[in-house]
Write an enzyme that holds these catalytic residues in place. Structure first.
Site, PDB file in Angstrom:
ATOM      1  CG  HIS A   1      -1.542   1.345   1.503  1.00 62.43           C
ATOM      2  ND1 HIS A   1      -2.507   1.922   0.703  1.00 62.43           N
ATOM      3  CD2 HIS A   1      -1.301   2.243   2.495  1.00 62.43           C
ATOM      4  CE1 HIS A   1      -2.834   3.102   1.202  1.00 62.43           C
ATOM      5  NE2 HIS A   1      -2.118   3.333   2.279  1.00 62.43           N
TER       6      HIS A   1
ATOM      7  CG  ASP B   1       7.348  17.596 -26.349  1.00 65.77           C
ATOM      8  OD1 ASP B   1       7.647  17.101 -25.235  1.00 65.77           O
ATOM      9  OD2 ASP B   1       6.546  17.081 -27.132  1.00 65.77           O
TER      10      ASP B   1
ATOM     11  CD1 TRP C   1       6.823   3.151   4.215  1.00 66.14           C
ATOM     12  CD2 TRP C   1       7.977   3.950   2.485  1.00 66.14           C
ATOM     13  NE1 TRP C   1       7.239   4.415   4.537  1.00 66.14           N
ATOM     14  CE2 TRP C   1       7.948   4.934   3.492  1.00 66.14           C
ATOM     15  CE3 TRP C   1       8.648   4.239   1.292  1.00 66.14           C
ATOM     16  CZ2 TRP C   1       8.566   6.173   3.349  1.00 66.14           C
ATOM     17  CZ3 TRP C   1       9.259   5.482   1.154  1.00 66.14           C
ATOM     18  CH2 TRP C   1       9.217   6.431   2.172  1.00 66.14           C
TER      19      TRP C   1
ATOM     20  CB  SER D   1      11.173   5.556 -14.172  1.00 63.29           C
ATOM     21  OG  SER D   1      10.081   6.425 -14.331  1.00 63.29           O
ATOM     22  CB  SER D   2      12.101   9.064 -10.408  1.00 60.13           C
ATOM     23  OG  SER D   2      10.843   8.531 -10.123  1.00 60.13           O
TER      24      SER D   2
ATOM     25  CG  HIS E   1      12.622  14.218   5.663  1.00 59.52           C
ATOM     26  ND1 HIS E   1      11.523  13.908   6.426  1.00 59.52           N
ATOM     27  CD2 HIS E   1      12.547  15.534   5.435  1.00 59.52           C
ATOM     28  CE1 HIS E   1      10.827  14.996   6.662  1.00 59.52           C
ATOM     29  NE2 HIS E   1      11.425  16.001   6.072  1.00 59.52           N
TER      30      HIS E   1
ATOM     31  CD  GLU F   1       9.763   9.693  -2.725  1.00 56.61           C
ATOM     32  OE1 GLU F   1      10.781   9.981  -3.380  1.00 56.61           O
ATOM     33  OE2 GLU F   1       8.668   9.440  -3.230  1.00 56.61           O
TER      34      GLU F   1
ATOM     35  CE1 TYR G   1       8.906  18.657   3.898  1.00 56.37           C
ATOM     36  CE2 TYR G   1      11.179  17.968   4.026  1.00 56.37           C
ATOM     37  CZ  TYR G   1      10.045  18.436   4.635  1.00 56.37           C
ATOM     38  OH  TYR G   1      10.045  18.682   5.971  1.00 56.37           O
TER      39      TYR G   1
ATOM     40  CB  SER H   1       0.775  28.560  -5.726  1.00 54.62           C
ATOM     41  OG  SER H   1       1.427  28.393  -4.494  1.00 54.62           O
TER      42      SER H   1
ATOM     43  CG  HIS I   1      12.666  14.107  11.500  1.00 56.98           C
ATOM     44  ND1 HIS I   1      12.703  15.321  10.886  1.00 56.98           N
ATOM     45  CD2 HIS I   1      11.962  13.310  10.677  1.00 56.98           C
ATOM     46  CE1 HIS I   1      12.050  15.259   9.737  1.00 56.98           C
ATOM     47  NE2 HIS I   1      11.594  14.037   9.587  1.00 56.98           N
ATOM     48  CG  HIS I   2      11.923   9.816   9.168  1.00 54.90           C
ATOM     49  ND1 HIS I   2      10.585   9.782   8.867  1.00 54.90           N
ATOM     50  CD2 HIS I   2      12.420  10.882   8.493  1.00 54.90           C
ATOM     51  CE1 HIS I   2      10.288  10.769   8.023  1.00 54.90           C
ATOM     52  NE2 HIS I   2      11.383  11.446   7.790  1.00 54.90           N
TER      53      HIS I   2
ATOM     54  CB  THR J   1       5.789  24.752   6.270  1.00 56.88           C
ATOM     55  OG1 THR J   1       6.922  23.935   5.962  1.00 56.88           O
ATOM     56  CG2 THR J   1       4.535  24.011   5.852  1.00 56.88           C
TER      57      THR J   1
ATOM     58  CE  LYS K   1       4.645  26.899  -0.971  1.00 62.28           C
ATOM     59  NZ  LYS K   1       5.217  27.901  -1.864  1.00 62.28           N
TER      60      LYS K   1
ATOM     61  NE  ARG L   1       3.987   3.162  10.969  1.00 64.00           N
ATOM     62  CZ  ARG L   1       4.867   3.763  10.155  1.00 64.00           C
ATOM     63  NH1 ARG L   1       5.883   4.458  10.655  1.00 64.00           N
ATOM     64  NH2 ARG L   1       4.735   3.687   8.858  1.00 64.00           N
TER      65      ARG L   1
END
Lengths: 291, 585
Positions: free
Chosen positions: B115, B145, B185, B223-224, B307, B309, B311, B322, B356-357, B382, B385, B504
């Site tokens: 998931h 293009d 994951w 790919s990315s 991390h 990722e 963002y 925006s 921090h993870h 943040t 924004k 969890r």
């Protein structure tokens, strides 16, 4: 169920099992509970206090402030109320304010946060050293200086039914009770060394404010000092395979006298008369576990 | 703005004719070098992957509806050998059920794992970067293009390959008899390794599922990275005359920051995955303490990617919100430069907060103090924004079209997810919340209610442009309200579960957690109805074919894509638009 949930939220406090009981408190989740489990150590009380008195007011305040601003612009600046949009794109003063004010708020949070982690991470002079070893899927406990070691596994549903049939003062709880609870003395600093024999586990007791990863090849350290006698539950808190949900932690905090009896009953030996305040545990300082 | 040549027959190789091939011609899609067609394929892919990932979360929530392992055992695959034992009477019905319950534990872990992976790598990223990025970065900067159209083709087509490998991984043996990888994951070692063969406890995931997953993520990463290189080159080199960096629409800014994060962080993931691969197959010991390695090093490498990722998942959403807020307030973006550089600084700081993870790995006081401070700093840009979006609305003339509903929902719910992030940044309190449902609630508020709300906002904002048709406002609005209510009922109670200590990734829980789990599952059902309404909205839109016109949103929509027809010509800007100083953003 729903009504019960609300009433337990109101009650909040730990269950009391009758006057004169040696096991007064229970560190367990309450049905429908919305808040922390009842704290049983000074560290957990500090965590609750930092969360409730500082973090919650700030984050609720910020969220409500943003919501209020949104509602205001929705009401005041919709197409009907304000047919002609204004065209401004800058306002130096408010931009400075909304940069500086969050910084100040964060500094305030940090001023409360740092003392808390210092308290959590600084291991005090400890009377007892407890070694906790995670394995798939049970916990092994050892008091190296007392010669006590044993393994604690989940209590099966049949055993829970059997134990609760005897109407015990503390009922066994599904997924939380163990075959052999860890016993700790009340009011003593216990230095906990945590490691693993295989994959990563985490030894966690919510009401102690303790959660430490058990990692093979390193020894992590933490500590607790339990306020009052009781049963305190925790669960493995790092995914460790299929029985991750089935390696609970059950800690029974008892008086020093009962603890000494338990140690002897386990085939261990209590060192002399436990000297009050005297170190007597050089390894507590000598052990320099992984940071 | 666009130059429409008269279509002339036989001009198949005519570069400046608008010769749009039939949508039924497979070569149009397989060999596509057209940024809009590739963007469309990404969006279709993301919708399909999102439905699969969403169905998995449905199975998770249905299992968690009540205590006990009651639902998933009915779904597990029973190998032939077990059925044979039942047939021969070696195994009775109770024993078969016990086997199924055991298998369901692993099945649950795999559902949680896939998931997460599907939603991140195959839903949010393809939708935002591949879909909206491909469609609208060239249009918004006035480019014909992408810079490397053929590389764009392979960026996309690697993704179905990667997804196929991930699905194979889900189905082949992972841990003993049980299919799929069930280590989350994050793929933490040593749960994801298999040192020493079958007998040791480290070989929990001894099957090929993890190897397929490594291959899948390597290809998704390639790919990315190819896509990211394409975007960087396009944005730096193919802007129309007068479109300076500081005149680019904020969506383009958000994509620029996002793709830089991809280019800088994905190689680190690739390295960590390669080390896992060699640890599993070639007896290296990168993460094996017995061989001088360190499982915690895996976590550092993973989160150095992981991390940034998160963002990557949210920044394009910032950009879309925006555009939407400015369009429907009929007012230019407030504090344009501050908005752009807030994203740049979020990107930069995002690289130095990863641990921090991992507050509970035993990193010690000094590191915890640093990561607390660095993490909380992110709240400042943040906040800029959030307040700038509100300031954009302030004094505006707001039209509550469906995209605007999603954008306003995003702003509030992202704030809620953001403030719980500040709570979790404090390692002292994280001791209580770490690896509990509080964290699950937090990251679903910023991703499931943040990123996904932004995606829906962007989808309804641009679908008239992409398809040429207007959506049914009633159906789309209905979907917003159903999903807004549903996802909040799913995730808000999870804060309570986390505070109460529910860990969890647990397949079963003590009865005390039943009340809020039950409500959370009810929320899922409501959300699922919302998804159905979304699909109905899509079908209705393509059946009824209400013509959208070049600009259905009016004066507020002043970026370049609205100067083109809807849908835009197959090749646009054969004659480059010239951007005047005041016309930029």
């Amino acid at each position: 169920m729903k009504r019960g949930a609300l009433s337990t939220i109101a009650a909040g406090a730990a269950a009391i099992f009758g006057a004169g009981s040696a096991l007064a408190a229970e560190g367990a989740p309450t049905p429908g509970g919305v808040h922390f489990q009842e704290p049983a150590t000074a560290v957990m009380r500090d965590i609750v206090s930092f969360h409730d008195n500082w973090l919650m007011p700030i984050i609720v305040g910020v969220s409500v402030f943003v919501l209020a601003l949104l509602l205001w612009v929705i009401v005041r600046f919709n197409r009907r109320a304000n047919p002609t949009p204004r065209k401004f794109t800058h306002n130096l003063l408010v931009e400075v304010i909304w940069t500086i004010v969050p910084v100040i708020i964060l500094v305030v949070i940090a001023s409360q946060s740092f003392p808390l982690i210092i308290k959590e991470e600084t291991i005090p002079q400890s009377e007892y050293t407890l070694k906790v070893t995670g394995r798939s899927w049970s916990w092994a406990y050892e008091y190296p200086d007392l010669g006590v070691s044993f393994t604690s596994s989940i209590l099966s549903d049949e055993d829970i039914a059997a134990r609760n049939a005897g109407d015990p003062e503390v009922p066994a709880r599904r997924l939380l009770s163990t075959t052999e609870p860890l016993v700790v003395p009340v009011g003593a600093n216990v230095h906990v060394l945590v490691t693993s024999e295989d994959v990563i586990h985490a030894w966690a007791v919510p009401s102690f404010g303790v959660k430490e990863d058990a990692i093979m090849g390193r020894v992590n350290e933490t500590w607790f000092n339990v306020d009052s006698p009781g049963v305190y539950y925790g669960q493995c808190s790092e995914l460790c395979g299929k029985d991750h949900a089935f390696m609970p932690i059950e800690v029974r905090a008892v008086s020093r006298a009962e603890f000494a009896e338990w140690v002897v009953a386990q085939g261990g030996t209590m060192p002399g008369a436990p000297a009050v305040g005297a170190g007597g545990e050089p390894e507590a300082a000598a052990a320099a576990p992984t940071r | 703005m666009s130059h429409h040549d008269a279509a002339h027959a036989g001009g198949a190789h005519d570069a400046h004719g608008d010769h749009r091939p039939s949508i039924y011609d497979p070569r149009r899609w397989l060999f596509s070098t057209n940024h809009k067609d590739i963007g469309t394929m990404y969006l279709v892919f993301a919708i399909i992957a999102g439905l699969i990932g969403g169905a998995m979360s449905g199975l998770i929530r249905w299992e968690l509806k009540e205590p006990g392992i009651t639902f998933l055992p009915h779904l597990v695959h029973v190998p032939h050998a077990i059925l044979e034992q039942v047939r021969l009477g070696v195994m009775n019905a109770d024993q078969l059920w016990a086997w199924k319950v055991d298998a369901a534990k692993h099945f649950y872990d795999t559902l949680v794992t896939y998931h997460g992976l599907i939603m991140i790598f195959f839903m949010v990223m393809p939708a935002m970067i591949g879909g909206f990025g491909n469609w609208f970065v060239p249009l918004m900067i006035g480019a014909p293009d992408m810079a490397f159209p053929r590389m764009n083709n392979i960026s996309f087509w690697l993704l179905p390959v990667s997804f196929t490998l991930a699905m194979i991984s889900f189905l082949v043996p992972g841990a003993g008899d049980h299919a799929g990888f069930g280590g989350g994951w994050t793929l933490y070692a040593p749960l994801s390794t298999n040192w020493g063969g079958g007998a040791t406890p480290f070989s929990y995931h001894d099957g090929p599922a993890m190897d397929f997953l490594i291959l899948s993520l390597h290809i998704a990463g390639a790919s990315s990275i190819l896509g990211a290189i394409n975007f960087i080159t396009t944005i730096f080199n193919m802007r129309a005359p007068g479109m300076t960096l500081h005149r680019m629409p904020l969506f383009v800014w958000s994509m620029l920051v996002t793709v830089w994060l991809l280019v800088l962080s994905l190689p680190v993931l690739a390295g960590a995955l390669t080390m896992l691969l060699t640890d599993r197959n070639f007896h290296t010991n990168f993460f094996n303490p017995a061989g001088g390695g360190d499982p915690v090093m895996y976590q550092h490498l993973f989160w150095f990617f992981g991390h940034p990722e998160v963002y990557i998942l949210i920044l394009p959403g910032f950009g879309m919100v925006s555009q939407i807020v400015s369009t429907f307030s009929r007012k230019p973006v407030f504090g344009y430069l501050g908005m752009a550089y807030a994203m740049v600084s979020i990107g930069l700081i995002g690289f130095v907060v990863w641990a921090h993870h991992m507050y509970t790995v035993g990193m010690g006081l000094d590191l915890e103090a640093y990561f607390i401070a660095a993490t909380m700093v992110i709240a400042v840009p943040t906040g800029i924004k959030i307040f700038s979006w509100i300031a954009t609305m302030w004094g505006g003339s707001i039209d509550f079209k469906v995209p605007m509903l999603w954008a306003i929902g995003f702003i509030f719910l992202f704030t809620v997810g953001g403030v719980t992030g500040v709570v979790l940044a404090n390692s002292g309190v994280d001791t209580s919340f770490h690896d509990t449902y509080y964290v699950v609630a937090h990251f679903h508020y910023v991703l499931s209610l943040g990123a996904v709300f932004a995606i829906f906002g962007g989808f309804f904002y641009w679908i008239p442009k992409m398809s040429g048709y207007r959506y049914n406002g009633f159906l789309a609005g209905l979907q917003f309200w159903i999903m807004f209510i549903g996802v909040n009922i799913v995730f808000f109670p999870q804060h309570f579960l986390g505070a109460q200590g529910m860990p969890r990734r647990h397949v079963d829980y003590n009865e005390a957690y039943q009340y809020w789990n039950n409500i959370s599952t009810i929320g899922y059902l409501i959300t699922a109805v919302g998804v159905l309404v979304f699909l109905v909205t899509l079908v209705e839109m393509f059946l009824v074919k209400r013509k959208a016109g070049a600009n259905p949103w009016g004066e507020g929509a002043n970026t370049l894509e609205w100067s083109l027809s809807s849908p835009p010509p197959f090749h646009q800007f054969n004659e480059l638009p010239v951007i005047k100083p005041e016309a930029g953003h």
